[in-house]
Scaffold this active site. Structure first.
Site, PDB file in Angstrom:
ATOM      1  N   ASN A 169       0.825  -1.208   0.000  1.00 31.46           N
ATOM      2  CA  ASN A 169       0.000   0.000   0.000  1.00 31.46           C
ATOM      3  C   ASN A 169       0.862   1.263   0.000  1.00 31.46           C
ATOM      4  O   ASN A 169       0.547   2.247  -0.682  1.00 31.46           O
ATOM      5  CB  ASN A 169      -0.930   0.000   1.218  1.00 31.46           C
ATOM      6  CG  ASN A 169      -2.071  -0.985   1.068  1.00 31.46           C
ATOM      7  OD1 ASN A 169      -2.469  -1.323  -0.039  1.00 31.46           O
ATOM      8  ND2 ASN A 169      -2.602  -1.451   2.196  1.00 31.46           N
ATOM      9  N   ASP A 204      -6.570  -7.642   5.786  1.00 34.52           N
ATOM     10  CA  ASP A 204      -5.906  -8.747   5.085  1.00 34.52           C
ATOM     11  C   ASP A 204      -6.093 -10.075   5.811  1.00 34.52           C
ATOM     12  O   ASP A 204      -5.312 -10.998   5.617  1.00 34.52           O
ATOM     13  CB  ASP A 204      -4.415  -8.444   4.931  1.00 34.52           C
ATOM     14  CG  ASP A 204      -3.744  -8.188   6.282  1.00 34.52           C
ATOM     15  OD1 ASP A 204      -4.451  -8.188   7.311  1.00 34.52           O
ATOM     16  OD2 ASP A 204      -2.515  -7.981   6.313  1.00 34.52           O
TER      17      ASP A 204
END
Length: 283
Positions: A169, A204
């Protein structure tokens, strides 16, 4: 002050609409049966009418009386045909009206099915991955625990966590992270059986319910998740995950079972991180 939203018309439940459609179909069949029956009846009446007026005149040999009776017969038959045509047009209009009403009901059922599917997706599925969301996963877990306890069958809970999502990210943006999560969810769906359930807990983290799964069979699921590669923005990147699993103990609550699986996950995650640090130090 927020404006009031327009009220939607009340919807008829699907079973009621289905019964209405069946009723209308029966009405159409009945009307069509009466229409064909009437056509046969009018044909027979025409035949009998012609015979009743024509044969006596032919037998008597009186042409003037025969012509008069035949003229009356033809007038009556023409009137009968006109009445039958009016009746036929009326029946056809009624059938057409019922068919239009039936089409409206079918269209309403189609819209209701679409709304039902949308509500199901919002309530049960994770919007990013299409897997079951946390709430539906917890509900299914309670059901599987009840079934395992009732029948004495094994139940395995597998927890998964993607490695390195934060770094991805930071480097490529959250769109890349979302794409990685979707990619992994697709691989996970293909790696499990039809009786299993894959759940995205959030971020996640993933949960897999494996009913009637022996401990060594978990390794088969994990083996199908090997060699994970992720393509984004023209680059191919390998990524990995950490896993932890445990088996249901009779009398255990869902919360305790999930906690034990989560503990196993983070034990394995710390061990994998320590190995990576050791390899990095050697190089």
């Amino acid at each position: 002050m927020t404006p009031l939203e327009p009220q939607q018309p009340p919807t008829v439940p699907a079973p009621v609409q289905a019964e209405q459609i069946r009723t209308n179909m029966r009405r159409i069949s009945q009307r069509q049966w009466w229409l064909w029956s009437s056509a046969v009846m009018v044909t027979l009446l025409l035949t009998l009418g012609i015979a009743s007026f024509a044969f006596p005149g032919l037998l008597s040999g009186n042409e003037s009386l025969y012509s008069f009776r035949l003229d009356l017969a033809m007038r009556g038959l023409v009137g009968l045909v006109l009445l039958f045509n009016v009746y036929t047009v009326y029946q056809q209009l009624q059938i057409h009206r019922i068919q239009n009403h039936l089409s409206d009901q079918v269209e309403a059922l189609g819209k209701m099915e679409i709304r039902t599917e949308e509500v199901y997706k919002l309530a049960v599925l994770d919007p990013l991955t299409g897997l079951h969301n946390r709430r539906s996963g917890e509900q299914r877990l309670a059901q599987e625990i009840s079934r395992a306890q009732r029948h004495g069958r094994p139940l395995t809970v597998l927890m998964l966590d993607l490695n390195g999502l934060k770094n991805l990210n930071d480097k490529f943006g959250h769109a890349a992270g979302d794409e990685l999560i979707r990619h992994f969810a697709g691989r996970l769906s293909k790696a499990i059986r039809g009786s299993d359930l894959a759940v995205r807990l959030g971020g996640d983290e993933f949960l897999v319910l494996l009913p009637e799964c022996k401990p060594d069979e978990v390794l088969h699921v994990l083996g199908r998740l090997k060699d994970l590669n992720f393509d984004y923005d023209g680059q191919s990147m390998a990524f990995s995950f950490s896993a932890g699993w445990t088996n249901f103990n009779p009398g255990e609550s869902p919360q305790d079972l999930l906690k034990r699986a989560d503990d196993a996950l983070y034990v394995n995650k710390r061990a994998a991180r320590a190995q990576e640090e050791l390899r990095a130090a050697k190089t």
